[in-house]
Design a protein around this motif. Structure first.
Motif, mmCIF file in Angstrom:
data_model
loop_
_atom_site.group_PDB
_atom_site.id
_atom_site.type_symbol
_atom_site.label_atom_id
_atom_site.label_comp_id
_atom_site.label_asym_id
_atom_site.label_seq_id
_atom_site.Cartn_x
_atom_site.Cartn_y
_atom_site.Cartn_z
ATOM 1 N N ARG A 113 164.482 13.719 -39.982
ATOM 2 C CA ARG A 113 163.925 13.012 -38.825
ATOM 3 C C ARG A 113 162.819 13.836 -38.179
ATOM 4 N NH1 ARG A 113 168.787 12.803 -35.431
ATOM 5 N NH2 ARG A 113 167.335 12.121 -33.800
ATOM 6 N N GLY A 114 163.072 15.125 -38.035
ATOM 7 C CA GLY A 114 162.054 15.989 -37.444
ATOM 8 C C GLY A 114 160.791 16.036 -38.286
ATOM 9 N N THR A 115 160.951 16.081 -39.605
ATOM 10 C CA THR A 115 159.790 16.064 -40.496
ATOM 11 C C THR A 115 159.006 14.769 -40.335
ATOM 12 O OG1 THR A 115 160.946 17.467 -42.103
ATOM 13 C CG2 THR A 115 159.056 16.206 -42.899
ATOM 14 N N ALA A 116 159.724 13.634 -40.247
ATOM 15 C CA ALA A 116 159.051 12.344 -40.099
ATOM 16 C C ALA A 116 158.295 12.271 -38.772
ATOM 17 C CB ALA A 116 160.079 11.218 -40.184
ATOM 18 N N TYR A 117 158.965 12.623 -37.662
ATOM 19 C CA TYR A 117 158.308 12.587 -36.355
ATOM 20 C C TYR A 117 157.079 13.502 -36.340
ATOM 21 C CZ TYR A 117 162.027 10.007 -33.914
ATOM 22 O OH TYR A 117 162.905 9.041 -33.486
ATOM 23 N N THR A 118 157.263 14.731 -36.811
ATOM 24 C CA THR A 118 156.179 15.712 -36.736
ATOM 25 C C THR A 118 155.034 15.334 -37.655
ATOM 26 O OG1 THR A 118 157.861 17.408 -36.326
ATOM 27 C CG2 THR A 118 155.657 18.173 -36.842
ATOM 28 N N THR A 119 155.344 14.822 -38.844
ATOM 29 C CA THR A 119 154.302 14.451 -39.789
ATOM 30 C C THR A 119 153.447 13.307 -39.252
ATOM 31 O OG1 THR A 119 155.636 15.159 -41.680
ATOM 32 C CG2 THR A 119 153.857 13.602 -42.116
ATOM 33 N N VAL A 120 154.086 12.258 -38.748
ATOM 34 C CA VAL A 120 153.338 11.121 -38.207
ATOM 35 C C VAL A 120 152.512 11.550 -36.999
ATOM 36 C CG1 VAL A 120 153.555 8.872 -37.093
ATOM 37 C CG2 VAL A 120 154.975 9.412 -39.073
ATOM 38 N N ALA A 121 153.131 12.330 -36.095
ATOM 39 C CA ALA A 121 152.425 12.758 -34.888
ATOM 40 C C ALA A 121 151.252 13.672 -35.225
ATOM 41 C CB ALA A 121 153.400 13.461 -33.938
ATOM 42 N N LEU A 122 151.476 14.625 -36.145
ATOM 43 C CA LEU A 122 150.399 15.537 -36.514
ATOM 44 C C LEU A 122 149.285 14.809 -37.258
ATOM 45 C CD1 LEU A 122 152.246 18.795 -37.649
ATOM 46 C CD2 LEU A 122 150.779 18.491 -35.655
ATOM 47 N N GLY A 123 149.667 13.836 -38.103
ATOM 48 C CA GLY A 123 148.642 13.063 -38.804
ATOM 49 C C GLY A 123 147.722 12.344 -37.835
ATOM 50 N N ALA A 124 148.311 11.693 -36.829
ATOM 51 C CA ALA A 124 147.494 11.004 -35.827
ATOM 52 C C ALA A 124 146.716 11.995 -34.974
ATOM 53 C CB ALA A 124 148.389 10.133 -34.948
ATOM 54 N N LEU A 125 147.360 13.109 -34.622
ATOM 55 C CA LEU A 125 146.700 14.112 -33.785
ATOM 56 C C LEU A 125 145.509 14.729 -34.501
ATOM 57 C CD1 LEU A 125 146.814 15.755 -31.122
ATOM 58 C CD2 LEU A 125 148.221 17.419 -32.333
ATOM 59 N N LEU A 126 145.689 15.065 -35.782
ATOM 60 C CA LEU A 126 144.592 15.661 -36.541
ATOM 61 C C LEU A 126 143.455 14.667 -36.745
ATOM 62 C CD1 LEU A 126 146.655 17.617 -39.213
ATOM 63 C CD2 LEU A 126 145.363 18.585 -37.305
ATOM 64 N N ALA A 127 143.803 13.380 -36.792
ATOM 65 C CA ALA A 127 142.771 12.358 -36.972
ATOM 66 C C ALA A 127 141.903 12.202 -35.732
ATOM 67 C CB ALA A 127 143.413 11.026 -37.337
ATOM 68 N N VAL A 128 142.479 12.397 -34.546
ATOM 69 C CA VAL A 128 141.700 12.216 -33.317
ATOM 70 C C VAL A 128 141.148 13.529 -32.778
ATOM 71 C CG1 VAL A 128 142.984 10.155 -32.676
ATOM 72 C CG2 VAL A 128 143.746 12.372 -31.799
ATOM 73 N N THR A 129 141.679 14.662 -33.251
ATOM 74 C CA THR A 129 141.174 15.955 -32.788
ATOM 75 C C THR A 129 139.978 16.345 -33.644
ATOM 76 O OG1 THR A 129 143.436 16.559 -32.224
ATOM 77 C CG2 THR A 129 141.822 18.311 -32.155
ATOM 78 N N VAL A 130 138.914 15.595 -33.525
ATOM 79 C CA VAL A 130 137.693 15.846 -34.289
ATOM 80 C C VAL A 130 136.545 15.997 -33.315
ATOM 81 C CG1 VAL A 130 138.474 14.640 -36.350
ATOM 82 C CG2 VAL A 130 137.292 13.368 -34.575
ATOM 83 N N THR A 131 135.509 16.644 -33.776
ATOM 84 C CA THR A 131 134.331 16.841 -32.942
ATOM 85 C C THR A 131 133.167 16.081 -33.541
ATOM 86 O OG1 THR A 131 133.878 18.883 -34.163
ATOM 87 C CG2 THR A 131 135.041 19.083 -32.062
ATOM 88 N N GLY A 132 132.287 15.620 -32.675
ATOM 89 C CA GLY A 132 131.135 14.850 -33.111
ATOM 90 C C GLY A 132 129.872 15.689 -33.083
ATOM 91 N N GLY A 133 128.850 15.194 -33.708
ATOM 92 C CA GLY A 133 127.593 15.916 -33.762
ATOM 93 C C GLY A 133 127.614 16.962 -34.855
ATOM 94 N N ARG A 134 126.438 17.450 -35.191
ATOM 95 C CA ARG A 134 126.346 18.434 -36.262
ATOM 96 C C ARG A 134 126.917 19.773 -35.829
ATOM 97 N NH1 ARG A 134 120.381 18.521 -38.529
ATOM 98 N NH2 ARG A 134 121.420 19.988 -39.931
ATOM 99 N N GLY A 135 126.763 20.096 -34.555
ATOM 100 C CA GLY A 135 127.266 21.369 -34.079
ATOM 101 C C GLY A 135 126.447 22.532 -34.613
ATOM 102 N N GLY A 136 126.747 23.705 -34.125
ATOM 103 C CA GLY A 136 126.011 24.881 -34.562
ATOM 104 C C GLY A 136 126.951 25.985 -34.958
ATOM 105 N N VAL A 137 126.558 27.201 -34.661
ATOM 106 C CA VAL A 137 127.377 28.365 -34.964
ATOM 107 C C VAL A 137 127.477 29.215 -33.704
ATOM 108 C CG1 VAL A 137 126.786 28.402 -37.418
ATOM 109 C CG2 VAL A 137 125.343 29.630 -35.777
#
Length: 304
Positions: A113-137
């Motif tokens: 159950r913990g694997t299922a909850y964490t996997t689904v939550a992390l999958g959605a979290l990683l999908a929205v935790t993105v940055t836009g633009g080319r960005g630099g260094v």
């Protein structure tokens, strides 16, 4: 017969490299977990570094971590970050049953159950935790600031974690610090690669060339210490959660990137963080070595 375009072929190639990266990372984590069982003294204490470096499993984990980094670089070279990043949840799907099998036990219902909850939550979290633009260094000044600040933060967390009596919370803190180290080192590596592209002398002189390996190695030691006292799932989940968040914060704060999720993405990320925390709590299984140590501990004298 499907006619695959060049772009879709590259995306699938990037996904393949991403899966291989997750497999290598899982193998490294399992090796580190087995090493944590062999070394019973807390790695947050003094005098344990030598015994760690002398053990073959440590070097095995370094080889797999190196492979993970190489596959990850190849993955993001062929596929967008928004495609590659959510694949990070595979380390839990691979790692939890693998670690349990090596420990000669079955995965409990709570762990599934913990694997299922964490996997689904992390999958959605990683999908929205993105940055836009080319960005630099990172600039040279920001590299010094980020590098020194991260090293100071990691040292403070390691010091504090060594004084936490609960094995679970000690593991959470160390795993979170390891995730921060891996996220920041990714930004430093990107900057170092850019600097070496300007010339060898420019690359050597840039502070990120030193910050990247130092922070990455500190992350490996912190992750190793996090696997003591609890089984693989919880620290692996915390590290996977903290890594992209730290990378996104550095990207937005210092590299000219912008958060692409908006307010809706932020709300989704917050909900996912709570769900992932609940899943990680279910994955927090005291390891057999910790349970045996607790049973061997003397009972307190009621007369004292």
């Amino acid at each position: 017969m499907v006619d695959m375009t060049a772009s879709s072929y590259e995306v699938w190639l990037g996904i393949t490299f991403g899966v291989l990266s997750c497999a290598a990372y899982t193998a490294a984590a399992v090796a580190q977990r087995r090493l944590a069982v062999r070394i019973t003294e807390p790695l947050t204490g003094r005098g344990q570094l030598g015994s760690l470096l002398r053990h073959p499993l440590w070097w095995v984990s370094l080889v797999f971590n190196g492979g993970r980094a190489g596959f990850q670089v190849a993955a993001v070279s062929f596929a967008p970050l928004t495609v590659v990043q959510p694949l990070g949840v595979l380390v839990l799907i691979f790692g939890v049953p693998w670690s349990a099998r090596l420990a000669h036990r079955r995965v409990t219902r709570a762990e599934w159950r913990g694997t299922a909850y964490t996997t689904v939550a992390l999958g959605a979290l990683l999908a929205v935790t993105v940055t836009g633009g080319r960005g630099g260094v990172l600039s040279a000044e920001d590299s010094v600031l980020v590098g020194a600040g991260t090293v100071a933060l990691l040292a403070a967390v390691a010091w504090g974690a060594g004084r936490v009596p609960s094995p679970a919370w000690r593991s959470y803190l160390l795993a979170a610090a390891a995730g921060v180290a891996f996220g920041v080192s990714s930004a430093a590596v990107k900057t170092a690669v850019w600097a070496f592209g300007e010339g060898v002398s420019a690359g050597i002189a840039h502070p990120s060339a030193l910050a990247a390996p130092v922070i990455a190695v500190l992350g490996l030691f912190l992750a190793q210490a996090a696997y003591q006292g609890v089984d693989l799932g919880a620290p692996l989940g915390v590290t996977t959660l903290a890594n992209p968040v730290a990378a996104a914060i550095v990207g937005v704060s210092f590299m000219g990137e912008s958060y692409a999720g908006g307010w809706a993405g932020g709300a989704i990320a917050l909900v996912c963080a709570f769900v992932a925390a609940y899943g990680i709590r279910l994955l927090t299984v005291p390891s057999a070595d910790a349970a045996q140590a607790a049973r061997r501990a003397p009972e307190p004298d009621p007369r004292s």
